[in-house]
Design a protein around this motif. Structure first.
Motif, PDB file in Angstrom:
ATOM      1  N   HIS A  48      -1.396  12.378  -2.084  1.00 29.70           N
ATOM      2  CA  HIS A  48       0.020  12.107  -1.835  1.00 29.70           C
ATOM      3  C   HIS A  48       0.787  12.056  -3.153  1.00 29.70           C
ATOM      4  O   HIS A  48       1.850  12.670  -3.281  1.00 29.70           O
ATOM      5  CB  HIS A  48       0.215  10.794  -1.074  1.00 29.70           C
ATOM      6  N   HIS A  83       8.028   5.307  -1.180  1.00 32.81           N
ATOM      7  CA  HIS A  83       7.917   4.174  -0.248  1.00 32.81           C
ATOM      8  C   HIS A  83       7.768   4.608   1.203  1.00 32.81           C
ATOM      9  O   HIS A  83       7.985   3.826   2.108  1.00 32.81           O
ATOM     10  CB  HIS A  83       9.114   3.229  -0.379  1.00 32.81           C
ATOM     11  N   THR A  94       0.818  -1.213   0.000  1.00 34.77           N
ATOM     12  CA  THR A  94       0.000   0.000   0.000  1.00 34.77           C
ATOM     13  C   THR A  94       0.851   1.260   0.000  1.00 34.77           C
ATOM     14  O   THR A  94       0.310   2.358  -0.010  1.00 34.77           O
ATOM     15  CB  THR A  94      -0.945   0.031   1.218  1.00 34.77           C
ATOM     16  N   SER A  95       2.171   1.117   0.036  1.00 34.27           N
ATOM     17  CA  SER A  95       3.007   2.310   0.086  1.00 34.27           C
ATOM     18  C   SER A  95       3.214   2.884  -1.310  1.00 34.27           C
ATOM     19  O   SER A  95       3.079   2.197  -2.320  1.00 34.27           O
ATOM     20  CB  SER A  95       4.361   1.997   0.731  1.00 34.27           C
ATOM     21  N   CYS A  96       3.536   4.158  -1.327  1.00 33.12           N
ATOM     22  CA  CYS A  96       3.769   4.880  -2.572  1.00 33.12           C
ATOM     23  C   CYS A  96       4.959   4.262  -3.303  1.00 33.12           C
ATOM     24  O   CYS A  96       6.011   4.023  -2.710  1.00 33.12           O
ATOM     25  CB  CYS A  96       4.054   6.342  -2.246  1.00 33.12           C
ATOM     26  N   CYS A 106       4.915   6.670   2.415  1.00 37.37           N
ATOM     27  CA  CYS A 106       3.533   6.911   2.806  1.00 37.37           C
ATOM     28  C   CYS A 106       2.605   6.016   2.010  1.00 37.37           C
ATOM     29  O   CYS A 106       3.004   5.430   1.011  1.00 37.37           O
ATOM     30  CB  CYS A 106       3.152   8.368   2.536  1.00 37.37           C
ATOM     31  N   SER A 107       1.373   5.945   2.460  1.00 37.17           N
ATOM     32  CA  SER A 107       0.364   5.227   1.704  1.00 37.17           C
ATOM     33  C   SER A 107       0.035   6.029   0.450  1.00 37.17           C
ATOM     34  O   SER A 107      -0.019   7.256   0.486  1.00 37.17           O
ATOM     35  CB  SER A 107      -0.884   5.040   2.558  1.00 37.17           C
ATOM     36  N   GLU A 108      -0.180   5.343  -0.650  1.00 39.26           N
ATOM     37  CA  GLU A 108      -0.415   6.016  -1.920  1.00 39.26           C
ATOM     38  C   GLU A 108      -1.871   6.453  -2.049  1.00 39.26           C
ATOM     39  O   GLU A 108      -2.772   5.636  -2.161  1.00 39.26           O
ATOM     40  CB  GLU A 108      -0.044   5.096  -3.086  1.00 39.26           C
ATOM     41  N   CYS A 163       4.060  13.796  -2.083  1.00 40.71           N
ATOM     42  CA  CYS A 163       5.201  12.888  -2.176  1.00 40.71           C
ATOM     43  C   CYS A 163       6.475  13.691  -2.454  1.00 40.71           C
ATOM     44  O   CYS A 163       6.484  14.582  -3.304  1.00 40.71           O
ATOM     45  CB  CYS A 163       4.944  11.885  -3.306  1.00 40.71           C
TER      46      CYS A 163
END
Length: 145
Positions: free
Chosen positions: A37, A29, A23-25, A31-33, A42
């Motif tokens: 974001h 990597h 679930t991360s960007c 934050c949650s995407e 980001c």
């Protein structure tokens, strides 16, 4: 799609009850995407934005896509410069989305400098034959290489 929240970011995929592993960007990597974001909270996407449109360095907080569009629209510069900035902003969103998908499906990573050069080259080639193309290339600091 970015304006209407239609990008298939992790939060939108989970909202549709589609299960995914990470679930991360894919860009940072950290934050949650989410759409907000991805555009431009980001670090990676904000660095791309500020390298190509330095006007955004004056923001105290990271702009949303709506704030970015509003900011460009409110600048007291010539209309052709605003249109050039809007073209760059759209190209940034397209190339960021493409980079995110490449990282997701191919595990290839492109650094900020490389991606900004790629975007700059694409915009340069786009405005190459425009009536005010040479002026825009100079004023927007677009590079061919």
């Amino acid at each position: 799609m970015a304006l209407k929240g239609g990008l298939k970011t992790v939060d939108n995929i989970l909202y549709r009850n589609i299960q995914i592993q990470g679930t991360s960007c894919y860009l940072c990597h950290g934050c949650s995407e989410t759409t907000s974001h991805f555009l431009f909270e980001c670090n990676y996407s904000f660095m791309v934005l500020t390298r190509l449109i330095p006007y955004f360095q004056i923001f105290y907080l990271r702009p949303t896509i709506f704030q970015a569009l509003d900011h460009i629209g409110g600048l007291s510069v010539a209309d052709n410069i605003k249109k050039g900035m809007l073209l760059i902003l759209n190209a940034i969103i397209y190339f960021l989305w493409n980079e995110c998908n490449i990282r997701c499906f191919n595990s290839n990573v492109v650094f900020v400098v490389t991606l900004t050069k790629k975007i700059s080259r694409a915009i340069y080639l786009k405005v190459y034959r425009w009536k005010n193309g040479d002026f825009l290339k100079d004023i927007l600091n677009l590079k061919h290489k």
